[in-house]
Structures are given as C-alpha cells and as structure tokens.
Design a protein around this motif. Structure first.
Motif, PDB file in Angstrom:
ATOM      1  N   VAL A 176     -47.984 -27.553 -74.631  1.00 37.24           N
ATOM      2  CA  VAL A 176     -47.380 -27.502 -76.145  1.00 37.24           C
ATOM      3  C   VAL A 176     -48.463 -26.550 -76.913  1.00 37.24           C
ATOM      4  O   VAL A 176     -48.128 -25.750 -77.733  1.00 37.24           O
ATOM      5  CB  VAL A 176     -47.080 -28.809 -76.808  1.00 37.24           C
ATOM      6  CG1 VAL A 176     -46.869 -28.708 -78.151  1.00 37.24           C
ATOM      7  CG2 VAL A 176     -46.221 -29.733 -76.146  1.00 37.24           C
ATOM      8  N   ALA A 177     -49.799 -26.775 -76.470  1.00 40.14           N
ATOM      9  CA  ALA A 177     -50.786 -26.077 -76.871  1.00 40.14           C
ATOM     10  C   ALA A 177     -50.714 -24.627 -76.782  1.00 40.14           C
ATOM     11  O   ALA A 177     -51.102 -23.914 -77.577  1.00 40.14           O
ATOM     12  CB  ALA A 177     -52.269 -26.470 -76.786  1.00 40.14           C
ATOM     13  N   ASP A 178     -50.304 -24.275 -75.444  1.00 42.78           N
ATOM     14  CA  ASP A 178     -50.312 -22.954 -75.147  1.00 42.78           C
ATOM     15  C   ASP A 178     -49.304 -22.194 -75.633  1.00 42.78           C
ATOM     16  O   ASP A 178     -49.575 -20.980 -76.093  1.00 42.78           O
ATOM     17  CB  ASP A 178     -50.148 -22.920 -73.674  1.00 42.78           C
ATOM     18  CG  ASP A 178     -51.071 -23.337 -72.756  1.00 42.78           C
ATOM     19  OD1 ASP A 178     -52.481 -23.502 -73.282  1.00 42.78           O
ATOM     20  OD2 ASP A 178     -51.223 -23.673 -71.580  1.00 42.78           O
ATOM     21  N   ARG A 179     -48.183 -22.613 -76.353  1.00 42.99           N
ATOM     22  CA  ARG A 179     -47.082 -21.946 -77.041  1.00 42.99           C
ATOM     23  C   ARG A 179     -47.264 -21.859 -78.437  1.00 42.99           C
ATOM     24  O   ARG A 179     -46.502 -21.381 -79.136  1.00 42.99           O
ATOM     25  CB  ARG A 179     -45.660 -22.646 -76.546  1.00 42.99           C
ATOM     26  CG  ARG A 179     -45.429 -23.925 -77.040  1.00 42.99           C
ATOM     27  CD  ARG A 179     -44.165 -24.292 -76.827  1.00 42.99           C
ATOM     28  NE  ARG A 179     -43.698 -25.379 -77.496  1.00 42.99           N
ATOM     29  CZ  ARG A 179     -43.419 -26.797 -76.546  1.00 42.99           C
ATOM     30  NH1 ARG A 179     -43.429 -26.697 -75.398  1.00 42.99           N
ATOM     31  NH2 ARG A 179     -42.981 -27.810 -77.361  1.00 42.99           N
ATOM     32  N   SER A 180     -48.282 -22.667 -78.980  1.00 46.33           N
ATOM     33  CA  SER A 180     -48.626 -22.924 -80.358  1.00 46.33           C
ATOM     34  C   SER A 180     -49.521 -21.629 -80.800  1.00 46.33           C
ATOM     35  O   SER A 180     -50.890 -22.090 -80.954  1.00 46.33           O
ATOM     36  CB  SER A 180     -49.161 -23.968 -80.683  1.00 46.33           C
ATOM     37  OG  SER A 180     -48.384 -25.244 -80.425  1.00 46.33           O
ATOM     38  N   SER A 181     -49.224 -20.687 -80.795  1.00 44.60           N
ATOM     39  CA  SER A 181     -49.876 -19.373 -81.425  1.00 44.60           C
ATOM     40  C   SER A 181     -50.732 -19.547 -82.650  1.00 44.60           C
ATOM     41  O   SER A 181     -51.680 -18.766 -82.866  1.00 44.60           O
ATOM     42  CB  SER A 181     -49.165 -18.173 -81.452  1.00 44.60           C
ATOM     43  OG  SER A 181     -48.045 -18.155 -82.428  1.00 44.60           O
ATOM     44  N   GLU A 182     -50.255 -20.373 -83.422  1.00 44.66           N
ATOM     45  CA  GLU A 182     -51.024 -20.627 -84.967  1.00 44.66           C
ATOM     46  C   GLU A 182     -52.131 -21.748 -84.893  1.00 44.66           C
ATOM     47  O   GLU A 182     -52.656 -22.087 -85.740  1.00 44.66           O
ATOM     48  CB  GLU A 182     -49.764 -20.905 -85.873  1.00 44.66           C
ATOM     49  CG  GLU A 182     -49.035 -19.782 -86.170  1.00 44.66           C
ATOM     50  CD  GLU A 182     -47.927 -20.247 -87.151  1.00 44.66           C
ATOM     51  OE1 GLU A 182     -48.276 -20.087 -88.594  1.00 44.66           O
ATOM     52  OE2 GLU A 182     -46.606 -20.346 -86.582  1.00 44.66           O
ATOM     53  N   LEU A 183     -52.464 -22.254 -83.490  1.00 45.78           N
ATOM     54  CA  LEU A 183     -53.437 -23.478 -83.450  1.00 45.78           C
ATOM     55  C   LEU A 183     -54.619 -22.740 -83.714  1.00 45.78           C
ATOM     56  O   LEU A 183     -55.017 -21.554 -83.155  1.00 45.78           O
ATOM     57  CB  LEU A 183     -53.184 -23.832 -81.831  1.00 45.78           C
ATOM     58  CG  LEU A 183     -52.660 -24.967 -82.060  1.00 45.78           C
ATOM     59  CD1 LEU A 183     -52.899 -25.624 -80.249  1.00 45.78           C
ATOM     60  CD2 LEU A 183     -53.147 -26.142 -82.819  1.00 45.78           C
ATOM     61  N   ILE A 184     -55.666 -23.567 -84.489  1.00 50.98           N
ATOM     62  CA  ILE A 184     -56.958 -22.895 -84.654  1.00 50.98           C
ATOM     63  C   ILE A 184     -57.861 -23.434 -83.637  1.00 50.98           C
ATOM     64  O   ILE A 184     -58.642 -22.809 -82.885  1.00 50.98           O
ATOM     65  CB  ILE A 184     -57.541 -23.456 -86.082  1.00 50.98           C
ATOM     66  CG1 ILE A 184     -56.680 -22.957 -87.288  1.00 50.98           C
ATOM     67  CG2 ILE A 184     -58.863 -23.076 -86.088  1.00 50.98           C
ATOM     68  CD1 ILE A 184     -57.246 -23.438 -88.504  1.00 50.98           C
ATOM     69  N   SER A 185     -57.630 -24.659 -83.105  1.00 50.77           N
ATOM     70  CA  SER A 185     -58.338 -25.141 -81.978  1.00 50.77           C
ATOM     71  C   SER A 185     -57.589 -26.335 -81.383  1.00 50.77           C
ATOM     72  O   SER A 185     -56.665 -27.094 -81.917  1.00 50.77           O
ATOM     73  CB  SER A 185     -59.681 -25.959 -82.373  1.00 50.77           C
ATOM     74  OG  SER A 185     -59.407 -27.131 -83.178  1.00 50.77           O
ATOM     75  N   PHE A 186     -57.824 -26.456 -79.840  1.00 50.96           N
ATOM     76  CA  PHE A 186     -57.005 -27.431 -79.060  1.00 50.96           C
ATOM     77  C   PHE A 186     -58.032 -28.036 -78.089  1.00 50.96           C
ATOM     78  O   PHE A 186     -58.695 -27.531 -77.548  1.00 50.96           O
ATOM     79  CB  PHE A 186     -55.764 -26.811 -78.287  1.00 50.96           C
ATOM     80  CG  PHE A 186     -55.408 -27.968 -77.328  1.00 50.96           C
ATOM     81  CD1 PHE A 186     -54.650 -29.084 -77.772  1.00 50.96           C
ATOM     82  CD2 PHE A 186     -55.578 -27.645 -75.855  1.00 50.96           C
ATOM     83  CE1 PHE A 186     -54.241 -29.990 -76.961  1.00 50.96           C
ATOM     84  CE2 PHE A 186     -54.863 -28.720 -74.988  1.00 50.96           C
ATOM     85  CZ  PHE A 186     -54.438 -29.768 -75.524  1.00 50.96           C
ATOM     86  N   ASN A 187     -58.257 -29.637 -78.233  1.00 53.51           N
ATOM     87  CA  ASN A 187     -59.018 -30.065 -77.682  1.00 53.51           C
ATOM     88  C   ASN A 187     -58.262 -31.405 -76.889  1.00 53.51           C
ATOM     89  O   ASN A 187     -57.362 -31.968 -77.424  1.00 53.51           O
ATOM     90  CB  ASN A 187     -60.117 -30.843 -78.464  1.00 53.51           C
ATOM     91  CG  ASN A 187     -61.049 -30.056 -79.110  1.00 53.51           C
ATOM     92  OD1 ASN A 187     -60.830 -29.654 -80.202  1.00 53.51           O
ATOM     93  ND2 ASN A 187     -62.124 -29.599 -78.390  1.00 53.51           N
ATOM     94  N   GLU A 188     -58.486 -31.741 -75.636  1.00 54.16           N
ATOM     95  CA  GLU A 188     -57.804 -32.705 -75.066  1.00 54.16           C
ATOM     96  C   GLU A 188     -58.749 -33.722 -74.177  1.00 54.16           C
ATOM     97  O   GLU A 188     -59.952 -33.137 -73.748  1.00 54.16           O
ATOM     98  CB  GLU A 188     -56.675 -32.213 -73.822  1.00 54.16           C
ATOM     99  CG  GLU A 188     -55.751 -33.464 -73.235  1.00 54.16           C
ATOM    100  CD  GLU A 188     -54.625 -32.585 -72.975  1.00 54.16           C
ATOM    101  OE1 GLU A 188     -53.349 -32.817 -73.309  1.00 54.16           O
ATOM    102  OE2 GLU A 188     -54.685 -31.676 -72.039  1.00 54.16           O
ATOM    103  N   ILE A 189     -58.586 -35.064 -74.120  1.00 57.08           N
ATOM    104  CA  ILE A 189     -59.412 -35.961 -73.456  1.00 57.08           C
ATOM    105  C   ILE A 189     -58.581 -36.630 -72.571  1.00 57.08           C
ATOM    106  O   ILE A 189     -57.343 -37.477 -73.211  1.00 57.08           O
ATOM    107  CB  ILE A 189     -59.920 -36.797 -74.933  1.00 57.08           C
ATOM    108  CG1 ILE A 189     -60.926 -36.055 -75.442  1.00 57.08           C
ATOM    109  CG2 ILE A 189     -60.832 -38.056 -73.892  1.00 57.08           C
ATOM    110  CD1 ILE A 189     -61.298 -36.819 -76.822  1.00 57.08           C
ATOM    111  N   ALA A 190     -58.960 -36.745 -71.307  1.00 60.93           N
ATOM    112  CA  ALA A 190     -58.090 -37.732 -70.615  1.00 60.93           C
ATOM    113  C   ALA A 190     -59.194 -38.783 -70.409  1.00 60.93           C
ATOM    114  O   ALA A 190     -60.181 -38.785 -69.828  1.00 60.93           O
ATOM    115  CB  ALA A 190     -57.796 -36.827 -69.166  1.00 60.93           C
TER     116      ALA A 190
END
Length: 227
Positions: A176-190
């Motif tokens: 989802v993040a990869d296709r979100s061109s307007e994202l300022i930042s993406f972080n993910e925690i497993a």
C-alpha cells in the motif's frame, strides 16, 4: 515550606502533562493540542467494552486507552462503535472529525488516526480521503490479503506507520505504501509475541511504546501566535 518543595512542585507541574480521553468527539477543541483517534477491532462493536475471543482472550479496550494516554500530552478520542457499524459511513465520520480539528486550527502534524484490524480498515479509508492534509496514520494488523492491500484506490498521504505481528494473518502494508505517491514517510514494525492477532487485544509494550514514540516524533509543539 522550604525551597525544595517549590522546586518539586514546579517540576511536577511542568512535566506531568497528560491529555484527556474522550469517548466521542470533544465539544471543545484545543488549538495547540495533539489529537489521536483510536478505532478498535470488530469484536468490540456492540455493548461490551471487554469482549472475549475464544482464541485470543479479552479485548482490553479500556486498558489500551489508558496505556495510550499514559505519560502522553495528546488527547485521545476512542469511541465505542455500535454493532454492525457501516464501514463507509463511519469512515466519513472519522473524516469529518479530522476536518473539524483542522478547521479549528489544530496543526495537521498533531492529528493521528490509529486503527486495529476492522478499526484499521476504517482508518485506512478515512486517511485515503484525507491524504492532501498530510496527517499521521497508524495501521495495526490491518493489511490482510484481499483487504486494503489489494484495493488500488486506497492510498495515503502524510506519514504512515504500520505495525504487524509476524504470527498473524495481517502482515506488511508495504504494498500500500509503495503505491502511495503522496506519502511523506513510511515506517513499519514487525513484532514477534507469538500471540497472532491477539497481540493487539492488549496494550503490549511491543506495540504501544513504538506507536507512542512515533506519534510524538511527528507532532509539533505550538505556542500562541505560531509554531
């Protein structure tokens, strides 16, 4: 009273800051406040605030609210949704709340939508409508196969944090993040608690602590007359 008492009183007054917990949208808005809107999982919809799942145990809604607000200076809005809440209508409700905060002068960076499972789905649809505002979004165990992950029209703006449990069926939101061109930042925690979806039924430090840290890292401190 000696001078040390007044020093202690000053420290407690200065640093023991805490926001409030609201069970619905507040009637008064703090322009310089920070707001977090938490949407619970599907099992909580209805009359019980502590429903019990046969596999995952009790959903500790009240404890989660307490943990989110503990030692925090933001205001928490956490409504207990009625049974069979309609997704589109409730997502629009979340959108209206955020737009009201913004129209009353709350900084975009001081608004965060947080949702778990069904609550994460509601949060995702709302954030999709709000992406131009660059608010913050936290998705907890939300990206199931066939859910928002596969809905190409759902994208995000602003800052996005995804947290998932490696033993759960809802995993990474990177697609989802990869296709979100307007994202300022993406972080993910497993996280790896071995509790599957139930990891988010309770305020486990594995997710509560990093979520609060992330929210605070995106927020801005404002004073009267400017930022």
């Amino acid at each position: 009273m000696n001078k040390y008492f007044f020093v202690l009183l000053f420290v407690l007054t200065e640093y023991s800051i805490a926001g409030e917990v609201f069970t619905g949208f507040p009637s008064e808005i703090e322009v310089n406040g920070k707001y977090v809107i938490y949407s619970h999982g599907l099992i909580v919809e209805g009359d019980k605030s502590r429903p019990v799942h046969p596999k995952f145990g009790a959903y500790e809604f009240d404890l989660i609210k307490d943990a989110l607000i503990e030692d925090s200076d933001f205001n928490l809005i956490a409504e207990h949704r009625p049974k069979n809440t309609e997704i589109a209508a409730y997502s629009k409700k979340l959108v209206s709340w955020v737009e009201t905060l913004v129209s009353n002068g709350v900084a975009h960076a001081n608004i965060t939508l947080v949702g778990f499972s069904r609550g994460g789905e509601l949060t995702a649809y709302a954030s999709n409508e709000l992406k131009k505002l660059n608010i913050n979004t936290v998705l907890l165990a939300t990206c199931w196969p066939g859910s928002i992950q596969s809905k190409s029209k759902v994208t995000f703006g602003g800052n996005l944090l995804s947290v998932y449990e490696v033993t759960d069926g809802a995993l990474s939101c990177k697609g989802v993040a990869d296709r979100s061109s307007e994202l300022i930042s993406f972080n993910e925690i497993a996280i790896e608690t071995g509790k599957g979806h139930g990891a988010f039924f309770k305020p486990l430090v594995e997710w509560i602590v990093p979520v609060k840290q992330w929210i605070n890292s995106k927020a801005v401190n404002r004073v009267a007359g400017g930022i």
